[in-house]
Design an enzyme around this catalytic site. Structure first.
Site, mmCIF file in Angstrom:
data_model
loop_
_atom_site.group_PDB
_atom_site.id
_atom_site.type_symbol
_atom_site.label_atom_id
_atom_site.label_comp_id
_atom_site.label_asym_id
_atom_site.label_seq_id
_atom_site.Cartn_x
_atom_site.Cartn_y
_atom_site.Cartn_z
ATOM 1 N N HIS A 1 -30.174 -34.849 -31.125
ATOM 2 C CA HIS A 1 -30.166 -35.001 -32.579
ATOM 3 C C HIS A 1 -31.162 -36.085 -33.010
ATOM 4 O O HIS A 1 -31.921 -35.891 -33.956
ATOM 5 C CB HIS A 1 -28.747 -35.365 -33.025
ATOM 6 C CG HIS A 1 -28.395 -34.928 -34.398
ATOM 7 N ND1 HIS A 1 -28.409 -33.618 -34.804
ATOM 8 C CD2 HIS A 1 -28.013 -35.649 -35.475
ATOM 9 C CE1 HIS A 1 -28.047 -33.551 -36.068
ATOM 10 N NE2 HIS A 1 -27.803 -34.770 -36.501
ATOM 11 N N GLN B 1 -28.484 -37.551 -28.344
ATOM 12 C CA GLN B 1 -29.883 -37.833 -28.017
ATOM 13 C C GLN B 1 -30.797 -36.739 -28.565
ATOM 14 O O GLN B 1 -31.880 -37.016 -29.091
ATOM 15 C CB GLN B 1 -30.061 -37.970 -26.502
ATOM 16 C CG GLN B 1 -29.413 -39.196 -25.918
ATOM 17 C CD GLN B 1 -30.054 -40.470 -26.442
ATOM 18 O OE1 GLN B 1 -31.268 -40.639 -26.431
ATOM 19 N NE2 GLN B 1 -29.226 -41.377 -26.915
ATOM 20 N N HIS C 1 -25.993 -34.242 -26.933
ATOM 21 C CA HIS C 1 -26.191 -33.784 -28.310
ATOM 22 C C HIS C 1 -26.714 -34.918 -29.191
ATOM 23 O O HIS C 1 -27.615 -34.712 -30.002
ATOM 24 C CB HIS C 1 -24.883 -33.240 -28.888
ATOM 25 C CG HIS C 1 -24.958 -32.885 -30.333
ATOM 26 N ND1 HIS C 1 -25.704 -31.821 -30.803
ATOM 27 C CD2 HIS C 1 -24.396 -33.462 -31.420
ATOM 28 C CE1 HIS C 1 -25.586 -31.759 -32.119
ATOM 29 N NE2 HIS C 1 -24.800 -32.745 -32.525
#
Length: 103
Positions: free
Chosen positions: A81, A79, A77
């Site tokens: 984001h 990465q 998540h």
């Protein structure tokens, strides 16, 4: 997951979110013709992305040194984001340039 990795992962999420928010504010300012604010907000987005990259670099350095970390949904998540924030900021810059040319 150790505390240092968790802090780095949360740094990716927090700074990535800050970057995306600043880029969105930059777009809104440009849409209203306030290019000075738009430029300032883009600089803030870039600063936040730099901070996120520092967090990411720490994780990559550990990996390169043989200190493998467990990949969790939170890691993925973070990465995702960051990548989304980078793409959004880049696109915001392009749209702001278009607003400048139209205005």
């Amino acid at each position: 997951m150790n505390e240092q990795n968790l802090e780095a992962i949360m740094g990716l999420i927090i700074h990535g979110g800050d970057a995306k928010s600043s880029a969105m504010e930059a777009l809104q300012a440009a849409k209203e013709g306030d290019f000075a604010t738009a430029d300032e907000k883009i600089k803030q987005a870039e600063t936040a992305l730099n901070e996120a990259h520092h967090s990411q670099t720490g994780l990559l350095t550990q990996e390169a040194q043989g200190n493998h970390m467990e990949v969790t949904l939170l890691t993925v998540h973070s990465q995702d984001h960051l990548m989304t924030s980078i793409a959004f900021t880049d696109l915001a810059k392009e749209i702001i340039d278009v607003y400048k040319k139209i205005g």
